[in-house]
Design a protein around this motif. Structure first.
Motif, PDB file in Angstrom:
ATOM      1  N   THR A  98       0.824  -1.213   0.000  1.00 28.18           N
ATOM      2  CA  THR A  98       0.000   0.000   0.000  1.00 28.18           C
ATOM      3  C   THR A  98       0.854   1.258   0.000  1.00 28.18           C
ATOM      4  O   THR A  98       0.567   2.222  -0.705  1.00 28.18           O
ATOM      5  N   TYR A  99       1.938   1.232   0.786  1.00 32.13           N
ATOM      6  CA  TYR A  99       2.789   2.414   0.936  1.00 32.13           C
ATOM      7  C   TYR A  99       4.063   2.353   0.103  1.00 32.13           C
ATOM      8  O   TYR A  99       4.972   3.153   0.311  1.00 32.13           O
ATOM      9  N   HIS A 100       4.136   1.391  -0.834  1.00 28.17           N
ATOM     10  CA  HIS A 100       5.308   1.235  -1.715  1.00 28.17           C
ATOM     11  C   HIS A 100       6.602   1.169  -0.901  1.00 28.17           C
ATOM     12  O   HIS A 100       7.592   1.825  -1.236  1.00 28.17           O
ATOM     13  N   TYR A 101       6.565   0.376   0.160  1.00 26.67           N
ATOM     14  CA  TYR A 101       7.705   0.272   1.064  1.00 26.67           C
ATOM     15  C   TYR A 101       8.344  -1.093   0.886  1.00 26.67           C
ATOM     16  O   TYR A 101       7.633  -2.088   0.832  1.00 26.67           O
ATOM     17  N   PRO A 102       9.614  -1.207   0.818  1.00 26.73           N
ATOM     18  CA  PRO A 102      10.658  -0.184   0.879  1.00 26.73           C
ATOM     19  C   PRO A 102      10.864   0.539  -0.445  1.00 26.73           C
ATOM     20  O   PRO A 102      11.518   1.569  -0.483  1.00 26.73           O
ATOM     21  N   SER A 106       9.123  -4.379  -5.003  1.00 24.26           N
ATOM     22  CA  SER A 106       9.734  -5.249  -3.998  1.00 24.26           C
ATOM     23  C   SER A 106       9.009  -6.578  -4.017  1.00 24.26           C
ATOM     24  O   SER A 106       7.812  -6.635  -4.295  1.00 24.26           O
ATOM     25  N   ASP A 107       9.736  -7.651  -3.700  1.00 24.73           N
ATOM     26  CA  ASP A 107       9.071  -8.947  -3.607  1.00 24.73           C
ATOM     27  C   ASP A 107       8.469  -9.122  -2.210  1.00 24.73           C
ATOM     28  O   ASP A 107       8.679  -8.303  -1.319  1.00 24.73           O
ATOM     29  N   PHE A 108       7.720 -10.177  -2.031  1.00 26.05           N
ATOM     30  CA  PHE A 108       7.008 -10.427  -0.782  1.00 26.05           C
ATOM     31  C   PHE A 108       7.960 -10.472   0.407  1.00 26.05           C
ATOM     32  O   PHE A 108       7.721  -9.816   1.428  1.00 26.05           O
ATOM     33  N   VAL A 109       9.042 -11.243   0.294  1.00 29.43           N
ATOM     34  CA  VAL A 109       9.977 -11.402   1.410  1.00 29.43           C
ATOM     35  C   VAL A 109      10.605 -10.066   1.784  1.00 29.43           C
ATOM     36  O   VAL A 109      10.691  -9.718   2.963  1.00 29.43           O
ATOM     37  N   THR A 110      11.044  -9.307   0.801  1.00 23.86           N
ATOM     38  CA  THR A 110      11.662  -8.003   1.073  1.00 23.86           C
ATOM     39  C   THR A 110      10.666  -7.073   1.756  1.00 23.86           C
ATOM     40  O   THR A 110      11.027  -6.359   2.696  1.00 23.86           O
ATOM     41  N   ARG A 111       9.425  -7.089   1.296  1.00 30.72           N
ATOM     42  CA  ARG A 111       8.400  -6.248   1.935  1.00 30.72           C
ATOM     43  C   ARG A 111       8.202  -6.642   3.389  1.00 30.72           C
ATOM     44  O   ARG A 111       8.127  -5.793   4.272  1.00 30.72           O
ATOM     45  N   VAL A 112       8.097  -7.949   3.634  1.00 28.50           N
ATOM     46  CA  VAL A 112       7.894  -8.425   5.010  1.00 28.50           C
ATOM     47  C   VAL A 112       9.082  -8.043   5.875  1.00 28.50           C
ATOM     48  O   VAL A 112       8.919  -7.479   6.969  1.00 28.50           O
ATOM     49  N   GLN A 113      10.290  -8.328   5.409  1.00 23.04           N
ATOM     50  CA  GLN A 113      11.489  -8.031   6.195  1.00 23.04           C
ATOM     51  C   GLN A 113      11.602  -6.545   6.502  1.00 23.04           C
ATOM     52  O   GLN A 113      11.857  -6.162   7.644  1.00 23.04           O
ATOM     53  N   THR A 115       9.312  -4.205   6.479  1.00 21.13           N
ATOM     54  CA  THR A 115       8.225  -3.725   7.326  1.00 21.13           C
ATOM     55  C   THR A 115       8.411  -4.178   8.763  1.00 21.13           C
ATOM     56  O   THR A 115       8.218  -3.390   9.695  1.00 21.13           O
ATOM     57  N   LEU A 116       8.799  -5.436   8.966  1.00 14.55           N
ATOM     58  CA  LEU A 116       9.055  -5.899  10.333  1.00 14.55           C
ATOM     59  C   LEU A 116      10.214  -5.124  10.956  1.00 14.55           C
ATOM     60  O   LEU A 116      10.155  -4.776  12.134  1.00 14.55           O
ATOM     61  N   ALA A 117      11.256  -4.857  10.170  1.00 16.78           N
ATOM     62  CA  ALA A 117      12.385  -4.080  10.690  1.00 16.78           C
ATOM     63  C   ALA A 117      11.945  -2.671  11.079  1.00 16.78           C
ATOM     64  O   ALA A 117      12.333  -2.152  12.122  1.00 16.78           O
ATOM     65  N   LEU A 118      11.121  -2.064  10.248  1.00 17.57           N
ATOM     66  CA  LEU A 118      10.636  -0.708  10.531  1.00 17.57           C
ATOM     67  C   LEU A 118       9.783  -0.681  11.791  1.00 17.57           C
ATOM     68  O   LEU A 118      10.020   0.117  12.699  1.00 17.57           O
ATOM     69  N   ASP A 155      24.837 -13.077   9.736  1.00 19.79           N
ATOM     70  CA  ASP A 155      24.754 -12.835   8.296  1.00 19.79           C
ATOM     71  C   ASP A 155      23.609 -13.618   7.671  1.00 19.79           C
ATOM     72  O   ASP A 155      23.028 -13.202   6.685  1.00 19.79           O
ATOM     73  N   VAL A 156      23.221 -14.734   8.265  1.00 18.66           N
ATOM     74  CA  VAL A 156      22.083 -15.494   7.771  1.00 18.66           C
ATOM     75  C   VAL A 156      20.789 -14.759   8.115  1.00 18.66           C
ATOM     76  O   VAL A 156      19.836 -14.781   7.358  1.00 18.66           O
ATOM     77  N   MET A 157      20.760 -14.069   9.259  1.00 20.74           N
ATOM     78  CA  MET A 157      19.570 -13.381   9.708  1.00 20.74           C
ATOM     79  C   MET A 157      19.438 -11.993   9.072  1.00 20.74           C
ATOM     80  O   MET A 157      18.447 -11.315   9.223  1.00 20.74           O
ATOM     81  N   GLU A 158      20.483 -11.572   8.343  1.00 19.06           N
ATOM     82  CA  GLU A 158      20.501 -10.234   7.750  1.00 19.06           C
ATOM     83  C   GLU A 158      19.369 -10.054   6.734  1.00 19.06           C
ATOM     84  O   GLU A 158      18.963 -10.993   6.077  1.00 19.06           O
ATOM     85  N   LEU A 159      18.876  -8.858   6.625  1.00 16.00           N
ATOM     86  CA  LEU A 159      17.825  -8.569   5.654  1.00 16.00           C
ATOM     87  C   LEU A 159      18.329  -8.816   4.239  1.00 16.00           C
ATOM     88  O   LEU A 159      19.476  -8.553   3.915  1.00 16.00           O
ATOM     89  N   ALA A 160      17.462  -9.327   3.399  1.00 14.86           N
ATOM     90  CA  ALA A 160      17.818  -9.565   1.997  1.00 14.86           C
ATOM     91  C   ALA A 160      18.060  -8.239   1.304  1.00 14.86           C
ATOM     92  O   ALA A 160      17.383  -7.267   1.557  1.00 14.86           O
ATOM     93  N   ALA A 161      19.057  -8.237   0.436  1.00 13.97           N
ATOM     94  CA  ALA A 161      19.381  -7.002  -0.281  1.00 13.97           C
ATOM     95  C   ALA A 161      18.445  -6.787  -1.433  1.00 13.97           C
ATOM     96  O   ALA A 161      17.900  -7.663  -1.993  1.00 13.97           O
TER      97      ALA A 161
END
Length: 161
Positions: A98-102, A106-113, A115-118, A155-161
């Protein structure tokens, strides 16, 4: 949940629940039903065997995944906590879309990651937001988050680039 200990719990939960493999496994099972263990790498392309092992181990340690036998084949299924987390992921992805974030694309995983980080570090819970959904999940399932996820390197838990 806006107390210092509540904020810390939310930040720890965000880190644990943002693993790309975990997001994908939980979402895949939620969308399509039980997932045969031997088909993990074919179903969840783009994740290494090690990432899949970490994701399934984290899912079990957090009480999100359970192994069942379906037709003689071991399958992964969601626990009630896993089903609730899938709803959190959907809420986060819907908000991000809805908010074009980030970003716009963006793909589903990136959006989830993202948004959860934010919302995992933001103060002041707003109703009907991904933060409220995440905070509610953490309150309901805090016991599972007390245990360290063995073998989960930063590094495994790091957000996807």
């Amino acid at each position: 949940m806006n107390t210092p200990s509540g904020t810390d719990a939310l930040a720890r939960a965000t880190a644990a629940l943002s693993h790309p493999g975990l997001v994908r496994i939980v979402s895949e099972i939620d969308d399509n039903g039980p997932l045969q263990r031997h088909l993990l790498s074919r179903t969840l392309t783009g994740l290494s065997r090690q990432q899949l092992r970490h994701a399934t181990a984290a899912g079990r340690a957090l009480g999100l995944l359970r192994t069942r036998t379906h037709g003689g084949t071991p399958t992964l299924v969601l626990t009630p906590a896993g089903k609730e987390l899938a709803d959190v992921y959907d809420t986060a992805a819907r908000w991000a879309r809805t908010y074009h974030y980030p970003c716009d694309v963006s793909d589903f995983v990136t959006r989830v990651q993202a948004t959860l980080a934010l919302f995992g570090t933001a103060g002041g819970e707003q109703p009907h937001t991904p933060q409220a959904a995440l905070a509610s999940w953490v309150r309901d399932h805090a016991a599972a988050l007390r245990y360290p996820l063995v073998g989960m390197s930063p590094d495994v838990m790091e957000l996807a680039a």
